[in-house]
Enzyme design. Structure first.
Site, mmCIF file in Angstrom:
data_model
loop_
_atom_site.group_PDB
_atom_site.id
_atom_site.type_symbol
_atom_site.label_atom_id
_atom_site.label_comp_id
_atom_site.label_asym_id
_atom_site.label_seq_id
_atom_site.Cartn_x
_atom_site.Cartn_y
_atom_site.Cartn_z
ATOM 1 N N ASP A 293 0.697 -1.025 0.080
ATOM 2 C CA ASP A 293 -0.115 -0.022 0.160
ATOM 3 C C ASP A 293 0.971 1.258 0.088
ATOM 4 O O ASP A 293 2.224 1.050 0.280
ATOM 5 C CB ASP A 293 -0.990 -0.003 1.286
ATOM 6 C CG ASP A 293 -2.338 0.872 0.742
ATOM 7 O OD1 ASP A 293 -2.050 1.696 0.068
ATOM 8 O OD2 ASP A 293 -3.429 0.827 1.429
HETATM 9 C C1 BGC Z 1 -5.026 3.372 -0.066
HETATM 10 C C2 BGC Z 1 -5.257 2.349 -1.167
HETATM 11 C C3 BGC Z 1 -5.024 2.707 -2.426
HETATM 12 C C4 BGC Z 1 -3.850 3.468 -2.412
HETATM 13 C C5 BGC Z 1 -3.388 4.189 -3.899
HETATM 14 C C6 BGC Z 1 -3.749 4.015 -0.316
HETATM 15 O O1 BGC Z 1 -3.606 5.269 0.787
HETATM 16 O O2 BGC Z 1 -4.994 2.576 1.353
HETATM 17 O O3 BGC Z 1 -6.286 1.686 -1.090
HETATM 18 O O4 BGC Z 1 -5.269 1.928 -3.546
HETATM 19 O O5 BGC Z 1 -3.798 4.568 -1.651
HETATM 20 O O6 BGC Z 1 -2.086 4.931 -4.049
#
Ligand code: BGC
Length: 770
Positions: A293
């Site tokens: 993530d």
């Molecule tokens: C979220 C993810 C998302 C990602 C994209 C994060 O902050 O937790 O769900 O896909 O950002 O960069």
């Protein structure tokens, strides 16, 4: 038997049911184990320098490329093959320009893949995922995801960070809006639908994009519902409840997985070898990519299991994270770690192989560019997609209340409704209708409730009296008087209340209070005091505590954030063109103190069955139960609940047998059993009914939930029509992780219910013999 329960003039159809995949049209998942592709990858890997390999493990989010950011020179890095993928770059011209730079200038011409969080639509914004789940309609979710893929791929996006399949049982957690709710069976069915929709039949179809199943794993069980919080859970709970939707999505061909932010039993999900390698790779044989993530590789330092970026990178790659989303630790340290022998080059090769695999599968090596439209502006909305967005919204609304006992049901509006007072901060609020994660949705495309109602009422010569009344979050009451005055002149009051969709829901949006924000409850009470019938429409990304609201109004429609067609879908529902048919996939609490609240709980040794929980205990007999002294145990509105404008009745259950053999099911020598009921529409309107099947097992080696969803089906029934619904109960439905952590069917006394919610149903018992 079923035909005896209905008069011959009504058509009886049988609708078969199987494990979630059976709900979806037959489709084999796109394959990631193509021998020709593996050969091309091997050849390419053989030519790559260590730095070029590491480039494929680096993912940048374009939002951080401004002056002074670590990626100010991102084009330069990309052109040298030091970045494998980007997100937040959209538009065929934009993606092509960067792609060209990379394909033409990097030594090995390895194309980029462009990603985005396409969560509930790209250009056409559908209802938020929690709302889509309330449709209990995998085919509809699959079609919405296919539309999203078709729209996003036109803009060069071939990778979406969706679906979020985290089970969420705590309404305080803001990201409950991004998933399917609290149940793993429904969650699995919808996970499959999303994957099929995004990925289509073939990944190399230019209209397909790779799905990313997230957040692996346990993220939805954040302690106290606070985002990013630690998660402690038993392996049994993990396997029984939290892993199944991931497993289903991976089995359906989901080609990437995102590791979560949380710690799971003390180990950050992004450096968790047990989940990322043992379960995902070794048990499930997952061949796709694992991406971290956003920044979660670096965050293992804050978690305290890494002392610096170098350790963070080492632990993440060795645990099984192939791609570093935005931490930049792989690009900084992996080469050094390989040279020092702390990370075997084979681990990097493995990660690169997986990334190249999805690029090959997408056909990017042969077709790296996206055709550019003559005018590369924003893609236009397609009216067919917009109309479908309205249907999805209509099916996602959950009618929670319609009339006080003995009173007239306020919905649908009758011919006596001429003047409508429309009140509330969400009645004419276009941006919030889109919900969080709007991709390239545009508030200018939204038809609000006010706009749709005005055009409907104008046609019939009626009147709308609009008064905002208050803001979503304020203490100021200066709009109350105007709202009350409007209510006094109206035949009926429509009040649109709820949450701000951006900062109160989704990521980093946990709430400690679950009531209507600000002074909306006070506005509701002031308006209700006029004595006019009030219909409350709730826009929210989570279940709110609506007991106070419910005691003041005769009707409540839970609308979530319905997307671009919010207004038309609501108006058609309010006037009865369609009947509400959505059902809750999350339990609606009475008080925050009940959270986490979910229907498939274990019993205690002292269940409060038969005790009046609406008042404090009057004596020791009433006290020593698993209960609150100041709140009821049950949800205000239970999982699976939702009313309709018509009425359905269920016939007693029919079972193919009353005894089934555990060893036969485990050894695949016994046939599954069948349970059926006939559902009849006894009202005067057409409507859809979601038929739910629950099971309870007793006498097993571990305690199991008081009920567990093991089947569902959405039916459309005209007035007087009946349909017979048949469900299968076999190994998939009856096995569980037993005391020896084996996924098996055990001998048990079993009860099965089929009904309209987790709280009602026709019941029958059967035996699971040895
Ligand atoms: C979220 C993810 C998302 C990602 C994209 C994060 O902050 O937790 O769900 O896909 O950002 O960069």
């Amino acid at each position: 038997m079923a035909s005896k329960t209905c008069s011959v003039r009504f058509l009886i159809l049988t609708v078969a049911f199987a494990w979630p995949c059976g709900l979806l049209r037959a489709q084999s998942p796109p394959r990631l184990d193509d021998a020709a592709i593996e050969q091309r990858i091997t050849q390419l890997l053989g030519q790559m320098t260590l730095e070029e390999k590491i480039g494929q493990t680096v993912h940048f989010a374009d939002s951080s490329t401004g002056p002074g950011s670590p990626h100010a020179d991102y084009r330069e890095q990309a052109s040298q093959g030091r970045v494998g993928s980007f997100e937040n770059i959209t538009g065929a011209a934009e993606t092509n320009s960067l792609q060209k730079l990379v394909v033409e200038n990097s030594r090995l011409h390895i194309p980029l893949v462009f990603a985005l969080d396409v969560i509930h639509g790209y250009r056409t914004i559908f209802p938020v995922p929690l709302a889509m789940a309330s449709t209990w309609d995998p085919a509809l979710v699959e079609r919405a995801s296919r539309i999203a893929a078709k729209e996003a791929t036109k803009d060069g996006i071939r990778w979406t960070f969706s679906p979020m399949v985290d089970i969420a049982r705590d309404a305080r957690w803001g990201r409950i809006v991004e998933g399917a709710g609290e149940d793993r069976y429904l969650g699995s069915a919808l996970a499959i639908a999303y994957v099929h929709g995004y990925q289509g039949a073939r990944l190399d179809d230019p209209e397909s994009m790779v799905a990313c199943v997230k957040h692996f794993v346990g993220y939805g069980a954040a302690e106290a519902g606070r985002d990013y919080n630690p998660v402690e859970m038993s392996d049994r709970m993990l396997r029984q409840v939290y892993l199944p939707p991931f497993h289903a999505a991976v089995e359906a061909g989901g080609a990437s997985v995102m590791s979560a932010f949380n710690t799971l039993n003390g180990v950050p999900a992004t450096s968790n070898r047990f989940t990322l390698t043992h379960i995902l790779r070794e048990e499930w044989r997952f061949e796709g990519v694992v991406i971290s993530d956003y920044g979660s590789v670096r965050e293992t330092i804050a978690h305290g299991i890494a002392v610096d970026g170098k350790t963070a990178a080492r632990k993440a790659i060795l645990a099984g994270v192939d791609v570093d989303l935005e931490s930049n630790e792989y690009s900084r340290y992996l080469a050094e770690l390989v040279r020092s022998g702390d990370v075997p080059e084979a681990a990097v090769d493995q990660a690169v192989r997986r990334m190249l695999r999805i690029k090959f599968a997408l056909g990017l090596f042969d077709h790296p560019y996206t055709p550019e439209p003559a005018n590369d502006g924003k893609p236009q909305l397609d009216p067919v997609n917009v109309e479908f967005a309205r249907t999805v919204a209509e099916r996602s609304f959950v009618l929670l209340k319609n009339g006080n006992s003995g009173g007239k049901a306020p919905l649908p509006f009758g011919s006596d409704v001429h003047t409508i007072a429309l009140i509330g901060p969400l009645a004419d609020n276009a941006p919030d209708m889109l919900g969080p994660w709007r991709a390239r949705g545009d508030a200018a495309d939204v038809v609000t409730l006010r706009a749709a109602l005005t055009s409907r009422v104008q046609q019939s010569g009626g009147r709308i009296l609009y008064a905002k009344g208050t803001e979503i979050l304020t203490a100021k009451e200066d709009g109350f008087a105007e709202a009350v005055a409007a209510a006094k002149q109206a035949d009926v009051v429509l009040i649109a209340l709820g949450e701000d969709s951006l900062w109160m829901t989704a990521e980093a949006a946990s709430r400690a209070h679950l009531g209507l924000p600000g002074n909306q409850q006070q506005l509701l009470e002031a308006v209700a005091a006029t004595g006019k019938p009030v219909v409350l429409i709730v826009f929210s990304g989570r279940p709110l505590t609506l007991n106070l609201a419910a005691s003041h109004v005769p009707a409540i429609l839970q609308a979530w954030f319905p997307g671009v067609q919010a207004g038309p879908a609501l108006v058609r529902t309010l006037f009865g063109d369609v009947s509400p048919s959505g059902k809750l996939t999350v339990s609606m609490p009475r008080s925050v103190g009940q959270e986490p609240l979910y229907y498939d709980a274990l019993n205690t040794g002292r269940p409060a069955d038969g005790v009046d929980l609406s008042r404090p205990p009057a004596n020791n007999h009433e006290k020593y139960h698993s209960r609150y002294v100041d709140e009821e145990n049950a949800a205000l509105f239970p999982f699976g609940f939702g009313l309709s404008y018509t009425k359905f009745v269920y016939s007693p259950l029919e079972m193919s047998t009353s005894q089934i053999s555990a060893s036969g099911l485990n050894g695949n020598t016994a046939q599954a059993m069948h349970v059926s009921t006939t559902v009849r529409n006894v009202g005067s309107r057409a409507g859809d009914e979601i038929v739910e099947l629950y099971v309870r097992l007793r006498g097993t080696s571990v305690a199991l939930p008081v009920e567990q969803l093991e089947g569902f089906r959405r039916l459309t029934l005209s007035p007087g029509e009946s349909k017979r619904v048949e469900f299968t109960l076999g190994r998939d439905e009856l096995a569980f992780w037993n005391i020896d952590m084996q996924d098996l069917v055990e001998p048990a006394s079993a009860t099965v219910w089929i009904g309209p919610s987790s709280a009602e149903g026709e019941k029958a018992d059967f035996v699971i013999a040895k």
